[in-house]
Scaffold this active site. Structure first.
Site, PDB file in Angstrom:
ATOM      1  N   CYS A 165       0.798  -1.230   0.000  1.00  0.00           N
ATOM      2  CA  CYS A 165       0.000   0.000   0.000  1.00  0.00           C
ATOM      3  C   CYS A 165       0.830   1.279   0.000  1.00  0.00           C
ATOM      4  O   CYS A 165       0.286   2.365  -0.203  1.00  0.00           O
ATOM      5  CB  CYS A 165      -0.935   0.007   1.209  1.00  0.00           C
ATOM      6  SG  CYS A 165      -2.175  -1.309   1.170  1.00  0.00           S
ATOM      7  N   HIS A 244      12.150   1.156   6.272  1.00  0.00           N
ATOM      8  CA  HIS A 244      11.993  -0.264   5.931  1.00  0.00           C
ATOM      9  C   HIS A 244      12.496  -1.118   7.087  1.00  0.00           C
ATOM     10  O   HIS A 244      13.661  -1.036   7.462  1.00  0.00           O
ATOM     11  CB  HIS A 244      12.774  -0.583   4.665  1.00  0.00           C
ATOM     12  CG  HIS A 244      12.289  -1.790   3.934  1.00  0.00           C
ATOM     13  ND1 HIS A 244      12.098  -3.008   4.542  1.00  0.00           N
ATOM     14  CD2 HIS A 244      11.926  -1.964   2.624  1.00  0.00           C
ATOM     15  CE1 HIS A 244      11.657  -3.877   3.653  1.00  0.00           C
ATOM     16  NE2 HIS A 244      11.549  -3.274   2.485  1.00  0.00           N
ATOM     17  N   HIS A 336      -3.371   7.173   4.909  1.00  0.00           N
ATOM     18  CA  HIS A 336      -3.822   6.008   4.148  1.00  0.00           C
ATOM     19  C   HIS A 336      -5.098   5.438   4.769  1.00  0.00           C
ATOM     20  O   HIS A 336      -5.105   5.069   5.943  1.00  0.00           O
ATOM     21  CB  HIS A 336      -2.736   4.933   4.137  1.00  0.00           C
ATOM     22  CG  HIS A 336      -3.187   3.637   3.558  1.00  0.00           C
ATOM     23  ND1 HIS A 336      -3.664   3.518   2.271  1.00  0.00           N
ATOM     24  CD2 HIS A 336      -3.258   2.389   4.085  1.00  0.00           C
ATOM     25  CE1 HIS A 336      -4.002   2.264   2.039  1.00  0.00           C
ATOM     26  NE2 HIS A 336      -3.755   1.562   3.127  1.00  0.00           N
ATOM     27  N   HIS A 365     -15.046   5.521   3.132  1.00  0.00           N
ATOM     28  CA  HIS A 365     -16.476   5.268   2.981  1.00  0.00           C
ATOM     29  C   HIS A 365     -16.892   5.240   1.512  1.00  0.00           C
ATOM     30  O   HIS A 365     -17.682   4.380   1.091  1.00  0.00           O
ATOM     31  CB  HIS A 365     -17.278   6.342   3.725  1.00  0.00           C
ATOM     32  CG  HIS A 365     -18.750   6.093   3.726  1.00  0.00           C
ATOM     33  ND1 HIS A 365     -19.597   6.655   2.795  1.00  0.00           N
ATOM     34  CD2 HIS A 365     -19.533   5.351   4.546  1.00  0.00           C
ATOM     35  CE1 HIS A 365     -20.839   6.276   3.036  1.00  0.00           C
ATOM     36  NE2 HIS A 365     -20.826   5.481   4.093  1.00  0.00           N
ATOM     37  N   ASN A 369     -10.542   0.917   0.582  1.00  0.00           N
ATOM     38  CA  ASN A 369      -9.086   0.842   0.587  1.00  0.00           C
ATOM     39  C   ASN A 369      -8.635   0.385  -0.800  1.00  0.00           C
ATOM     40  O   ASN A 369      -8.741  -0.789  -1.139  1.00  0.00           O
ATOM     41  CB  ASN A 369      -8.617  -0.139   1.655  1.00  0.00           C
ATOM     42  CG  ASN A 369      -7.111  -0.294   1.701  1.00  0.00           C
ATOM     43  OD1 ASN A 369      -6.382   0.289   0.908  1.00  0.00           O
ATOM     44  ND2 ASN A 369      -6.623  -1.101   2.642  1.00  0.00           N
TER      45      ASN A 369
END
Length: 458
Positions: A165, A244, A336, A365, A369
């Site tokens: 993502c 990371h 996100h 909504h 996602n």
């Protein structure tokens, strides 16, 4: 001797001029971005969502109730979109063409609009970056775009997969790196996720969650480092930080594509995900905070932290809570929309009010996602609401498998008011009460809240 001094001075001036010129062309500007809005026949309403879940014959009673509870608590509405093969009931036997046609529909819908609105020709594009984590084809997805638009032969193309993502900011970073060494370039970033071939048909609770949370979407972004085009640009990239934690086994395994005990391929979301995400977020904040916050806020935080350290040492108490106020350096927070609990947790950690959380909640909504493209729907909501004014700063925050936390800050270059994909519904948001159709339909299974997703910003 005088001639030598003059030549040395000229050489020094030329060297300084090259340094300044190189720095001047290392900017990264967004000229335009176009989010994808699928056709209405791809909408996933309440009844259809329930029937799709029910079609999984391997689900037991407890798994079925677990899935319904998850979708009730997801924060997703009835107007989100899914791929055609799942709507048609072919999710257990997807073909390669299902994934490719899903991507083609997004690619060419958004790019046609982007080229038209920006008045940029496909032949002018120098760099093309596509990130789709869970679909890799040969030729690559970038090749499909290059072939369709007959782009030039020396175009630099990059096809990213497996980034999760947070991939759109990784793609932006790839473009940013190229811009630092090459002047006057135009770049395209296309960010999406392939849902069509990645439906999980098993009964592992850690893997069936993804069936509820992810929706179809995507965004095409046009960037440049050409200062002559800056007056047309919307946003300027100020800084980008990538964190990371992949060297940790726990972080590496908490969010990954794998097979269950019956060899059903799916996407595993582990119980350690909240802890890992919190750690990645904190590390990212430590790096980006000095880049975006004013000195007075950093000084206040440092002094208070030292005070509480000394106080707790002498009193043997736990000390007090000290937090950074990011609102002193950032006006807008582009979070996100991974789920209602995720948004609330980040908001609590950063001490944000409803005004700052509204764009992410409304995006979740309306569009769900959509993986790496979600951030751009959130940005589009802010623009459609005419919140983005010249000089404002926008902090984008994303999370991805690996485990990664990537964030960046954009500066708004002019007042923005394009309604983009929100044009037909922006007047209805935010509603006085956010309707939850899944609660009305499946509320009977609601017994207790699932484990909360929490961040701690220490």
């Amino acid at each position: 001797m005088m001639l030598l001094y003059v030549l040395s001075l000229l050489y020094l001036l030329l060297f300084l001029f090259k340094l300044v010129d190189q720095y001047r062309h290392q900017g990264c500007y967004i000229l335009h971005y176009e989010c994808f809005k699928p056709s209405d026949d791809r909408k996933l309403n309440t009844n259809l969502s329930g029937s799709i879940i029910k079609r999984n014959k391997s689900l037991g009673h407890e798994e079925y109730k677990f899935l319904l509870r998850a979708i009730v608590n997801s924060g997703i509405g009835e107007d989100t979109y899914g791929p055609r093969n799942i709507i048609a009931g072919r999710e257990e036997s997807p073909a390669l063409t299902d994934g490719l046609s899903e991507m083609d529909e997004f690619f060419f819908n958004t790019l046609d609009k982007l080229f038209h609105k920006s008045r940029v020709s496909p032949l002018d594009i120098d760099v093309l970056v596509v990130n789709v984590s869970m679909l890799a084809s040969v030729p690559s997805l970038t090749c499909r775009i290059i072939n369709h638009y007959k782009m030039k032969e020396d175009i630099k193309s990059f096809n990213l997969s497996g980034m999760g993502c947070s991939a759109s900011l990784i793609s932006t970073n790839v473009v940013q790196s190229i811009f630092k060494s090459q002047k006057n370039k135009l770049a395209l970033v296309l960010t999406s996720e392939s849902i069509a071939p990645n439906w999980y048909s098993g009964r592992d609770k850690s893997m069936i969650l993804s069936n509820c949370l992810f929706r179809s979407g995507g965004c095409s972004i046009l960037l440049t480092n050409n200062r002559a085009l800056k007056h047309r640009a919307k946003l300027s990239l100020k800084c980008l930080v990538r964190t990371h934690l992949g060297s940790s086994d726990e972080a590496h395994g908490c969010c990954m594509q794998t097979e269950d005990d019956h060899k059903n391929l799916g996407f595993h979301l582990g119980k350690s995900l909240p802890k890992v995400a919190n750690g990645a977020f904190v590390e990212n904040i430590r790096t980006i905070a000095p880049k975006v916050l004013p000195f007075r806020e950093l000084f206040r935080y440092t002094m208070l932290q030292k005070f509480w350290d000394i106080f707790s040492r002498y009193t043997k108490s736990g000390g007090g809570k000290v937090s950074l106020n990011f609102k002193t350096g950032v006006e807008h927070f582009c979070l996100h929309p991974g789920g209602a609990a995720v948004i609330e947790a980040i908001g609590k950690g950063l001490e944000l009010g409803e005004h700052h959380l509204e764009p992410a909640k409304m995006t979740l909504h309306r569009f769900g996602n959509t993986s790496a493209s979600s951030l751009w729907y959130v940005l589009g909501y802010m623009e459609a609401k005419k919140r983005l004014k010249k000089g404002d700063r926008v902090w984008m925050i994303s999370f991805g498998a690996g485990f990664k936390c990537n964030s960046c800050v954009w500066e708004v270059l002019r007042d923005l008011e394009d309604e983009n994909v929100w044009g037909d519904c922006i007047e209805n948001y935010p509603p006085k009460a956010l309707a939850n159709p899944y609660m009305e339909k499946f509320g009977w299974i609601y017994q207790e809240k699932p484990e909360s997703f929490t961040f701690r910003i220490d």
